[in-house]
Design an enzyme around this catalytic site. Structure first.
Site, PDB file in Angstrom:
ATOM      1  N   LYS A   1       0.893  -1.119  -0.060  1.00 50.93           N
ATOM      2  CA  LYS A   1      -0.028   0.015  -0.052  1.00 50.93           C
ATOM      3  C   LYS A   1       0.896   1.188   0.097  1.00 50.93           C
ATOM      4  O   LYS A   1       0.650   2.155  -0.643  1.00 50.93           O
ATOM      5  CB  LYS A   1      -0.856  -0.078   1.182  1.00 50.93           C
ATOM      6  CG  LYS A   1      -2.122  -0.970   1.154  1.00 50.93           C
ATOM      7  CD  LYS A   1      -2.967  -1.300   2.288  1.00 50.93           C
ATOM      8  CE  LYS A   1      -3.940  -2.305   1.917  1.00 50.93           C
ATOM      9  NZ  LYS A   1      -4.572  -2.702   3.247  1.00 50.93           N
TER      10      LYS A   1
ATOM     11  N   GLN B   1      -4.898  -1.656   9.249  1.00 44.56           N
ATOM     12  CA  GLN B   1      -4.591  -2.977   8.702  1.00 44.56           C
ATOM     13  C   GLN B   1      -5.344  -4.072   9.462  1.00 44.56           C
ATOM     14  O   GLN B   1      -4.523  -4.112  10.770  1.00 44.56           O
ATOM     15  CB  GLN B   1      -3.156  -3.151   8.432  1.00 44.56           C
ATOM     16  CG  GLN B   1      -2.901  -4.497   7.628  1.00 44.56           C
ATOM     17  CD  GLN B   1      -3.497  -4.241   6.197  1.00 44.56           C
ATOM     18  OE1 GLN B   1      -3.349  -3.573   5.456  1.00 44.56           O
ATOM     19  NE2 GLN B   1      -4.207  -5.598   5.901  1.00 44.56           N
TER      20      GLN B   1
ATOM     21  N   ASP C   1     -11.276   2.715   3.635  1.00 44.45           N
ATOM     22  CA  ASP C   1     -11.687   1.268   3.551  1.00 44.45           C
ATOM     23  C   ASP C   1     -13.159   1.315   3.405  1.00 44.45           C
ATOM     24  O   ASP C   1     -13.674   0.206   3.099  1.00 44.45           O
ATOM     25  CB  ASP C   1     -10.891   0.282   4.643  1.00 44.45           C
ATOM     26  CG  ASP C   1      -9.743  -0.227   4.509  1.00 44.45           C
ATOM     27  OD1 ASP C   1      -9.569  -0.406   3.176  1.00 44.45           O
ATOM     28  OD2 ASP C   1      -9.148  -0.570   5.268  1.00 44.45           O
TER      29      ASP C   1
END
Ligand code: NAD
Length: 287
Positions: free
Chosen positions: A53, A97, A120
């Site tokens: 990422k 994460q 997200d």
């Protein structure tokens, strides 16, 4: 039957080139999108994801800030960091994460991220917006799949779509996006009876199961579009999808490979969402 290979790597590459230009234009106005990536503990797979990422961000000119916290981080410390990032103007997107260590309450952590920085799209606020068809951010994997289908010029409206998997991050939002695009949607899961016959009705079959090559030609209707979300590792370490590509390829009209299909699109959509967040937060500087 010849099939279209839905090449996510290629499309993600094209999208990144466009985003790079967009970010350069923003930077010329003094605005650089920023993504904070929080990782807790030492999960090797999470480390790989976080590194990729950060690399993606660098490729398009997004600034990334990594916060690597030790395994024994307390909930209070993690929530405290999220509060700080919510207030930090250089941070447009916040990503924690997953999975996080068991002693931390994942739902509570997700709820603490400002919905405006929730790139997200896991916060219940954004889940709700998606449900009613007005998402600020769409979750990266399903949104990436829709981009891949649209880019190939494939029709969704009026099609029978079967989604296998009902997770909050893939199956459910995938079904919602398909519905908003006027597909007739069925969601299957581990308790579905006669999965094969349900799947055989699908014009568009999305497999998000997490079981190596469960989907064989017996599950697939002639001419179907097959989307393989699965990212599994065999005991020998081979990366596999949920679909047996070789077995189904002669039957389908279009299919995603693993690797190089859905994965790169998921990564590209995170960048899309971060740039979108920045445009929202700094609209006054960019107009
Ligand atoms: P999950 O474990 O949360 O959900 C799996 C779903 O599959 C569940 O809803 C379960 O009911 C269903 N299921 C399990 N066994 C089944 C069976 N035999 N028949 C029918 N349904 C069954 O997983 P997830 O987070 O949704 O991820 C699914 C897969 O997609 C995993 O392989 C994951 O690694 C992968 N994934 C890939 C990407 C990407 O970018 N390519 C992103 C997210 C997840």
């Amino acid at each position: 039957m010849s099939y279209i290979l839905l090449d996510g790597k290629d499309l993600a590459g094209r999208m990144k080139a466009e985003m790079r230009e967009k970010v350069e234009n923003m930077a010329a106005k003094g605005v650089v999108p920023g993504l904070a990536v929080v990782i807790v503990g030492n999960d090797p797979a999470s480390r790989v994801y976080v590194n990729s990422k950060k690399k993606d961000c660098a490729e398009v000119g997004i600034r990334s800030f990594e916060y690597a916290l030790p395994e024994e981080t307390t909930e209070e410390q993690l929530l405290g960091l999220i509060d700080t990032l919510n207030e930090d103007d250089s941070v447009d997107g916040i990503l924690v994460q997953l999975p996080i260590p068991k002693h931390l309450d994942e739902a509570k952590v997700i709820r603490r991220i400002s919905p405006k920085k929730d790139v997200d799209a896991f916060h219940p606020y954004n889940v709700g917006e998606l449900m009613i068809g007005t998402p600020i951010f769409a979750p990266c994997t399903p949104a990436g799949i829709m981009e891949l289908i649209k880019d190939a010029g494939l029709e969704v409206a009026g099609k029978n779509c079967v989604v296998i998997g009902r997770s909050n991050i893939v199956g459910k939002p995938m079904a919602m996006l398909m519905l908003h695009n006027n597909a007739t949607v069925t969601i299957c899961h581990s308790k579905t009876k006669d999965l094969k016959s349900v799947c055989k009705q699908a014009d568009i079959l999305v497999a998000a199961i997490g079981k190596t090559e469960l989907i064989t030609s017996e599950y697939v209707k002639e001419g179907a579009i097959v989307i393989d979300v699965g990212m599994n590792r065999t005991p020998e370490g081979r990366l596999t999808g949920d679909v047996n590509f070789e077995d189904v390829k002669e039957k389908v009209s279009a299919i995603t490979p693993v690797p190089g299909g859905v994965g790169p699109m998921t990564r590209a959509m995170l960048l899309v969402n971060t740039i979108k967040a920045c445009n929202m937060h700094k609209a006054n500087m960019l107009s």
